[in-house]
Scaffold this active site. Structure first.
Site, short mmCIF file in Angstrom:
data_model
loop_
_atom_site.label_atom_id
_atom_site.label_comp_id
_atom_site.label_asym_id
_atom_site.label_seq_id
_atom_site.Cartn_x
_atom_site.Cartn_y
_atom_site.Cartn_z
N LYS A 29 0.87 -1.19 0.00
CA LYS A 29 0.00 0.00 0.00
C LYS A 29 0.90 1.24 0.00
O LYS A 29 1.53 1.56 1.00
CB LYS A 29 -0.94 0.00 1.21
CG LYS A 29 -1.94 1.13 1.18
CD LYS A 29 -2.87 1.09 2.37
CE LYS A 29 -3.93 2.19 2.26
NZ LYS A 29 -3.34 3.54 2.15
N TRP A 30 0.93 1.92 -1.11
CA TRP A 30 1.87 3.02 -1.31
C TRP A 30 1.39 4.30 -0.65
O TRP A 30 0.20 4.62 -0.68
CB TRP A 30 2.09 3.24 -2.80
CG TRP A 30 2.79 2.06 -3.40
CD1 TRP A 30 2.21 0.90 -3.84
CD2 TRP A 30 4.19 1.90 -3.56
NE1 TRP A 30 3.18 0.03 -4.27
CE2 TRP A 30 4.40 0.62 -4.11
CE3 TRP A 30 5.29 2.71 -3.29
CZ2 TRP A 30 5.66 0.13 -4.40
CZ3 TRP A 30 6.55 2.23 -3.58
CH2 TRP A 30 6.73 0.96 -4.13
#
Length: 355
Positions: A29-30
Site C-alpha cells: 500500500k503506497w
C-alpha cells in the site's frame, strides 16, 4: 484525447481489515497520491482520487509517461517521491502550489515516480469489465519495456510472502498491504479491495483543539509528544467524533483552556504568530488543500494525556488522523515521548520498486 476510458474516473477503493485475507492478490500500500494516468499519444492527463486533474503539478511524470507507457492507455497507480531511500509524502504536499515556477523547481529537485498497479484501457480496448487477473497480465505485458521512474508494482498471490512484505515494506515508508480479488472487475469508487494496515497505539499530550466547522463543539484534538530535550512537538490530530461526543469534549476540555497566557506559557506559543507558519505545517497554518479552511486553534494547558491509535508515522508526524481510544489520567504528560513509538525495520525502497 480520445480513449475507450475517458477522464474523470473515480479510482477503485479499499475497505479496512484486521488481518490479511487468504486467496487474493497482494501488493504494497503506497504512501503517495493516487493517480489514474490517461495517455493518448503526446496527450497526457493525470487524474486524482477526487477526479480533479493533477497534471500541472507533476510535469516530470507527464514526460516519463510519454517515454515508458504504451501510446494509448489508461493506467491506475500511485505517484510517489523517494528521499533518502524512503517514501516522502511531505515532498508530495509541496507540489500542490499555484506557481508553475515553484512546481518546475521541485520537479527538478525532488522528482516523482509513478507506480502502476492496474490497467483500465489499452489501445481501443476498455478492460474495466475484465477480471483483475486478466488486467494484471495485460499490465505486465504493457510495461515490459518500462523503466524508472515508471514502475510496475510488485505483487504476489502467496500469503506467506504477503505476510513478510507487511512487516518489511513499512521500513521503506509503505503503510500496509492491498489485497485484490483475482476475478473482480474494475469498479470505480467502490470499496471492493481490502487494505491491511499496522494497528498501534500511543499516549499523547493534548495541547490544543480546533472547533468543528458547525461551531460550538470540538472538531479535533491537537496532539503532541516530547523529544529528548523536553520540547513538545505537534504530531497530528485526533478527530472523527460523533456529534454527541464533540459536545461532551467541550466540557471535558474546559478546565484546561488558556487565555492570553498562551503567548508566554504555552509550549506552542510561537505558533500563534503568523510569521511562524510560513513554510511549516503547524497548528493554525494555512491548509494547502483548502485555502478557505479555518485552521485556527484553542490552546490547552499540556496536562491531558490521551491514548490514540495510529498506523504509520511520516517522519516525526502521524501520517493519518489518529482515532481516539481513551483518556489516560494515570500518565504524566512528560513521559509521553517519541520513545514509545515502534520503529519499523529499515528496508530499501529500491527493493520494493524492483521486480
Amino acid at each position: 484525447m480520445l480513449l475507450p476510458v475517458m477522464p474523470p474516473v473515480a479510482p477503485m477503493l479499499a475497505k479496512s481489515a484486521k488481518k490479511i485475507p487468504a486467496g487474493m492478490h497482494y501488493e504494497g500500500k503506497w504512501d503517495g497520491f493516487r493517480a489514474i494516468i490517461y495517455r493518448d499519444g503526446d496527450e497526457v492527463e493525470i487524474g486524482s482520487r477526487n477526479e480533479k486533474p493533477m497534471t500541472r503539478y507533476f510535469p516530470e511524470v507527464v514526460q516519463a509517461v510519454r517515454e515508458h507507457l504504451p501510446p494509448r492507455c489508461v493506467v491506475d497507480g500511485e505517484i510517489v517521491i523517494v528521499t533518502d531511500d524512503h517514501l516522502d509524502f511531505e515532498r508530495l504536499l509541496d507540489r500542490i502550489h499555484p506557481a508553475k515556477s515553484r512546481v518546475d523547481e521541485l520537479a527538478e529537485r525532488t522528482p516523482a515516480s509513478f507506480v502502476a498497479f492496474d490497467l483500465l484501457a489499452l489501445g481501443d480496448v476498455n478492460l474495466m469489465a475484465d477480471p483483475f487477473e486478466k488486467r494484471r497480465a495485460a499490465l505486465v505485458d504493457a510495461m515490459a519495456d518500462a523503466g524508472p521512474p515508471v514502475h510496475l508494482v510488485q505483487a504476489t498471490t502467496d500469503l506467506t510472502v504477503a505476510e513478510q512484505w507487511f512487516d518489511q515494506f513499512e521500513g521503506a515508508g509503505l503503510d500496509g498491504l492491498i489485497a485484490k480479488g483475482l476475478r473482480d472487475p474494475y469498479q470505480p469508487g467502490q470499496r471492493t479491495q481490502v487494505k491491511i494496515k499496522h494497528d498501534r497505539t500511543a499516549d499523547c499530550v493534548v495541547a490544543g483543539f480546533r472547533w468543528h466547522k458547525s461551531g460550538g463543539v470540538v472538531g479535533s484534538l491537537l496532539l503532541g509528544l516530547y523529544d529528548d530535550e523536553g520540547t513538545l512537538h505537534f504530531i497530528g490530530v485526533s478527530a472523527s467524533f460523533p456529534m454527541k461526543r464533540r459536545a461532551e469534549l467541550v466540557e471535558e476540555l474546559a478546565p484546561f483552556r488558556m487565555g492570553d497566557e498562551v503567548f508566554t506559557e504555552h509550549p506552542w506559543a510561537e505558533w500563534a504568530r503568523a510569521e511562524a507558519h510560513e513554510g511549516k505545517r503547524l497548528p493554525g497554518g494555512q491548509s494547502r488543500w483548502n485555502a478557505g479552511k479555518d485552521m485556527s486553534w484553542e490552546p490547552l494547558r499540556p496536562e491531558l494525556v490521551v491514548e490514540v491509535a495510529y498506523d504509520h508515522m511520516q517522519g516525526t508526524r502521524l501520517r493519518h488522523t489518529a482515532p481516539f481510544r481513551r483518556w489516560r489520567p494515570d500518565r504524566d504528560p512528560r513521559t509521553c515521548t517519541y520513545e514509545q513509538l515502534e520503529e519499523p525495520v529499515s528496508y530499501d525502497i529500491a527493493s520494493v520498486l524492483s521486480l
